[in-house]
Design a protein around this motif. Sequence first.
Motif, PDB file in Angstrom:
ATOM      1  N   GLY A 171      22.166 -12.022  98.401  1.00 39.37           N
ATOM      2  CA  GLY A 171      23.505 -10.957  97.376  1.00 39.37           C
ATOM      3  C   GLY A 171      22.832 -11.373  95.750  1.00 39.37           C
ATOM      4  O   GLY A 171      21.447 -11.344  94.897  1.00 39.37           O
ATOM      5  N   GLN A 172      23.819 -11.668  95.714  1.00 43.03           N
ATOM      6  CA  GLN A 172      23.359 -12.220  93.923  1.00 43.03           C
ATOM      7  C   GLN A 172      23.884 -13.629  93.929  1.00 43.03           C
ATOM      8  O   GLN A 172      24.283 -14.153  92.560  1.00 43.03           O
ATOM      9  CB  GLN A 172      24.128 -11.350  92.784  1.00 43.03           C
ATOM     10  CG  GLN A 172      23.568 -10.780  91.768  1.00 43.03           C
ATOM     11  CD  GLN A 172      24.719 -10.069  90.931  1.00 43.03           C
ATOM     12  OE1 GLN A 172      25.130  -9.614  91.529  1.00 43.03           O
ATOM     13  NE2 GLN A 172      24.207  -9.983  89.436  1.00 43.03           N
ATOM     14  N   ALA A 173      23.498 -14.477  94.782  1.00 44.78           N
ATOM     15  CA  ALA A 173      23.495 -16.181  94.748  1.00 44.78           C
ATOM     16  C   ALA A 173      23.039 -16.557  94.053  1.00 44.78           C
ATOM     17  O   ALA A 173      22.866 -17.596  93.025  1.00 44.78           O
ATOM     18  CB  ALA A 173      23.507 -16.633  96.604  1.00 44.78           C
ATOM     19  N   PHE A 187      31.304  -3.207  91.077  1.00 46.72           N
ATOM     20  CA  PHE A 187      31.226  -1.960  91.098  1.00 46.72           C
ATOM     21  C   PHE A 187      29.774  -2.098  91.448  1.00 46.72           C
ATOM     22  O   PHE A 187      30.142  -0.661  92.282  1.00 46.72           O
ATOM     23  CB  PHE A 187      32.011  -0.990  89.594  1.00 46.72           C
ATOM     24  CG  PHE A 187      30.360  -0.623  89.562  1.00 46.72           C
ATOM     25  CD1 PHE A 187      29.824  -1.953  88.222  1.00 46.72           C
ATOM     26  CD2 PHE A 187      29.467   0.489  88.760  1.00 46.72           C
ATOM     27  CE1 PHE A 187      28.807  -1.440  86.928  1.00 46.72           C
ATOM     28  CE2 PHE A 187      28.532   0.661  88.161  1.00 46.72           C
ATOM     29  CZ  PHE A 187      28.701  -0.075  87.529  1.00 46.72           C
ATOM     30  N   ASP A 188      28.705  -2.375  91.009  1.00 49.93           N
ATOM     31  CA  ASP A 188      27.283  -1.961  91.724  1.00 49.93           C
ATOM     32  C   ASP A 188      27.162  -2.247  93.296  1.00 49.93           C
ATOM     33  O   ASP A 188      26.021  -2.098  93.681  1.00 49.93           O
ATOM     34  CB  ASP A 188      26.020  -3.112  90.690  1.00 49.93           C
ATOM     35  CG  ASP A 188      26.479  -4.051  90.151  1.00 49.93           C
ATOM     36  OD1 ASP A 188      27.297  -4.611  90.730  1.00 49.93           O
ATOM     37  OD2 ASP A 188      25.417  -5.158  90.657  1.00 49.93           O
ATOM     38  N   HIS A 189      27.982  -3.046  94.346  1.00 48.83           N
ATOM     39  CA  HIS A 189      28.202  -2.823  95.175  1.00 48.83           C
ATOM     40  C   HIS A 189      28.489  -2.956  96.364  1.00 48.83           C
ATOM     41  O   HIS A 189      28.515  -2.651  97.202  1.00 48.83           O
ATOM     42  CB  HIS A 189      27.633  -5.094  95.536  1.00 48.83           C
ATOM     43  CG  HIS A 189      27.057  -5.986  94.252  1.00 48.83           C
ATOM     44  ND1 HIS A 189      26.028  -6.390  94.942  1.00 48.83           N
ATOM     45  CD2 HIS A 189      27.191  -5.710  93.072  1.00 48.83           C
ATOM     46  CE1 HIS A 189      25.422  -7.294  93.447  1.00 48.83           C
ATOM     47  NE2 HIS A 189      25.714  -6.561  92.746  1.00 48.83           N
ATOM     48  N   ILE A 190      29.120  -2.064  95.678  1.00 45.32           N
ATOM     49  CA  ILE A 190      30.344  -1.596  96.638  1.00 45.32           C
ATOM     50  C   ILE A 190      30.910   0.431  96.218  1.00 45.32           C
ATOM     51  O   ILE A 190      31.385   0.842  96.661  1.00 45.32           O
ATOM     52  CB  ILE A 190      32.359  -2.177  97.220  1.00 45.32           C
ATOM     53  CG1 ILE A 190      32.736  -1.760  95.048  1.00 45.32           C
ATOM     54  CG2 ILE A 190      32.532  -3.388  96.751  1.00 45.32           C
ATOM     55  CD1 ILE A 190      33.327  -2.322  95.138  1.00 45.32           C
ATOM     56  N   ALA A 215      19.409  -8.692  95.642  1.00 46.21           N
ATOM     57  CA  ALA A 215      20.443  -7.691  95.198  1.00 46.21           C
ATOM     58  C   ALA A 215      19.319  -7.029  94.166  1.00 46.21           C
ATOM     59  O   ALA A 215      19.740  -5.355  94.495  1.00 46.21           O
ATOM     60  CB  ALA A 215      22.113  -8.154  95.500  1.00 46.21           C
ATOM     61  N   HIS A 216      19.552  -7.381  93.515  1.00 49.40           N
ATOM     62  CA  HIS A 216      18.944  -7.405  92.171  1.00 49.40           C
ATOM     63  C   HIS A 216      17.114  -7.504  92.143  1.00 49.40           C
ATOM     64  O   HIS A 216      16.818  -7.898  90.300  1.00 49.40           O
ATOM     65  CB  HIS A 216      19.703  -7.242  91.149  1.00 49.40           C
ATOM     66  CG  HIS A 216      21.269  -6.564  91.609  1.00 49.40           C
ATOM     67  ND1 HIS A 216      21.619  -5.642  91.142  1.00 49.40           N
ATOM     68  CD2 HIS A 216      22.571  -7.400  91.446  1.00 49.40           C
ATOM     69  CE1 HIS A 216      22.698  -5.522  91.562  1.00 49.40           C
ATOM     70  NE2 HIS A 216      23.153  -6.731  90.775  1.00 49.40           N
ATOM     71  N   ASP A 217      16.590  -8.416  93.403  1.00 49.46           N
ATOM     72  CA  ASP A 217      14.758  -8.323  92.904  1.00 49.46           C
ATOM     73  C   ASP A 217      14.276  -7.968  94.337  1.00 49.46           C
ATOM     74  O   ASP A 217      14.914  -8.290  94.888  1.00 49.46           O
ATOM     75  CB  ASP A 217      14.695  -9.501  92.326  1.00 49.46           C
ATOM     76  CG  ASP A 217      13.888 -10.859  92.256  1.00 49.46           C
ATOM     77  OD1 ASP A 217      12.723  -9.637  91.681  1.00 49.46           O
ATOM     78  OD2 ASP A 217      13.126 -11.530  92.014  1.00 49.46           O
ATOM     79  N   CYS A 237      28.483  -8.769  99.106  1.00 49.83           N
ATOM     80  CA  CYS A 237      28.559 -10.114  98.878  1.00 49.83           C
ATOM     81  C   CYS A 237      29.111 -10.286  97.543  1.00 49.83           C
ATOM     82  O   CYS A 237      29.936 -11.620  97.606  1.00 49.83           O
ATOM     83  CB  CYS A 237      27.157 -10.570  98.008  1.00 49.83           C
ATOM     84  SG  CYS A 237      26.083  -8.858  96.563  1.00 49.83           S
ATOM     85  N   HIS A 238      29.977  -9.432  97.040  1.00 50.45           N
ATOM     86  CA  HIS A 238      30.851  -9.284  96.278  1.00 50.45           C
ATOM     87  C   HIS A 238      31.585  -7.870  95.984  1.00 50.45           C
ATOM     88  O   HIS A 238      30.626  -7.084  96.223  1.00 50.45           O
ATOM     89  CB  HIS A 238      30.944 -10.266  95.143  1.00 50.45           C
ATOM     90  CG  HIS A 238      29.717  -9.756  94.319  1.00 50.45           C
ATOM     91  ND1 HIS A 238      28.442  -9.581  94.292  1.00 50.45           N
ATOM     92  CD2 HIS A 238      29.773  -9.104  92.438  1.00 50.45           C
ATOM     93  CE1 HIS A 238      27.432  -9.099  93.069  1.00 50.45           C
ATOM     94  NE2 HIS A 238      28.305  -9.136  92.352  1.00 50.45           N
ATOM     95  N   LEU A 239      32.552  -8.227  95.303  1.00 43.55           N
ATOM     96  CA  LEU A 239      32.829  -6.488  95.333  1.00 43.55           C
ATOM     97  C   LEU A 239      33.119  -5.854  93.574  1.00 43.55           C
ATOM     98  O   LEU A 239      33.337  -4.606  92.765  1.00 43.55           O
ATOM     99  CB  LEU A 239      34.728  -6.409  95.574  1.00 43.55           C
ATOM    100  CG  LEU A 239      34.970  -7.185  97.115  1.00 43.55           C
ATOM    101  CD1 LEU A 239      36.776  -7.284  96.848  1.00 43.55           C
ATOM    102  CD2 LEU A 239      34.394  -6.438  97.859  1.00 43.55           C
TER     103      LEU A 239
HETATM  104 ZN   LIG Z   1      25.278  -6.696  90.992  1.00 43.45          ZN
END
Ligand SMILES: [Zn+2]
Length: 230
Positions: free
Chosen positions: A174-176, A91-94, A222-224, A87-89
Amino acid sequence: MRIDDVRRLDLGTFVRPAEETGTGLPRVDVVYGYVVRTPGGVLLLDTGLGKADDETEAWYRPRRVSVDEALGTVGLATADVGLVVNCHLHFDHIGGNPRFAGRPLFCQRTELETARAGDYTVPELVDFAGASYDVLDGEAEIVAGVHVIPTPGHVAGHQSVVVVCDDGSVVLAGQAHDTASQWSADVLAARAGELGHRPPLPEPSPWLARILELDPRRVVFAHDAAVWVP
Ligand SMILES: [Zn+2]
């Protein structure tokens, strides 16, 4: 594909310090990835918490679950994954991206450029041996029924995935938005006019209308752990 075929992966937790929560208290945040068997192969959205520099590690105190272990909980191995979307780059996603050398990694051009400019993420998790980016400029249907849609906000190059299933669409947001509640508020902002409300009204996110066109039946984050349903 069916809605229930989209599976959530628990990729760990970290502690967001009080300075970032707005409540004056620290908060434990979860990190989720998602996996779905598509006609074009097994798609994985996000690969977990990377090992960051000492300063970042001390700041967020991450507890990692490896992508191998997380995939194992749904009966899959890294070798089964055909394509990866981040969803983006950050560090917590890749964190597990190097496990997918040689497989296409889908990200927005602006996001990759930002990551390579430095001071943004863990560089070794972006340009590792065998990294094979499928760079997108905006929206793309990467597999039949799987739409990657830019959802800038958290970062300029953020993107989400909409999986059109036989029984409705699932949005891997993701984190939209960080939470399902924030998504809910955004949808209400978009619908305020049709609900008969008069200005002043909140502005919905500019990308929301495109996603609502695909009539989401479920939106996951991603975070919920919470899930938005219409
Ligand atoms: Zn994140």
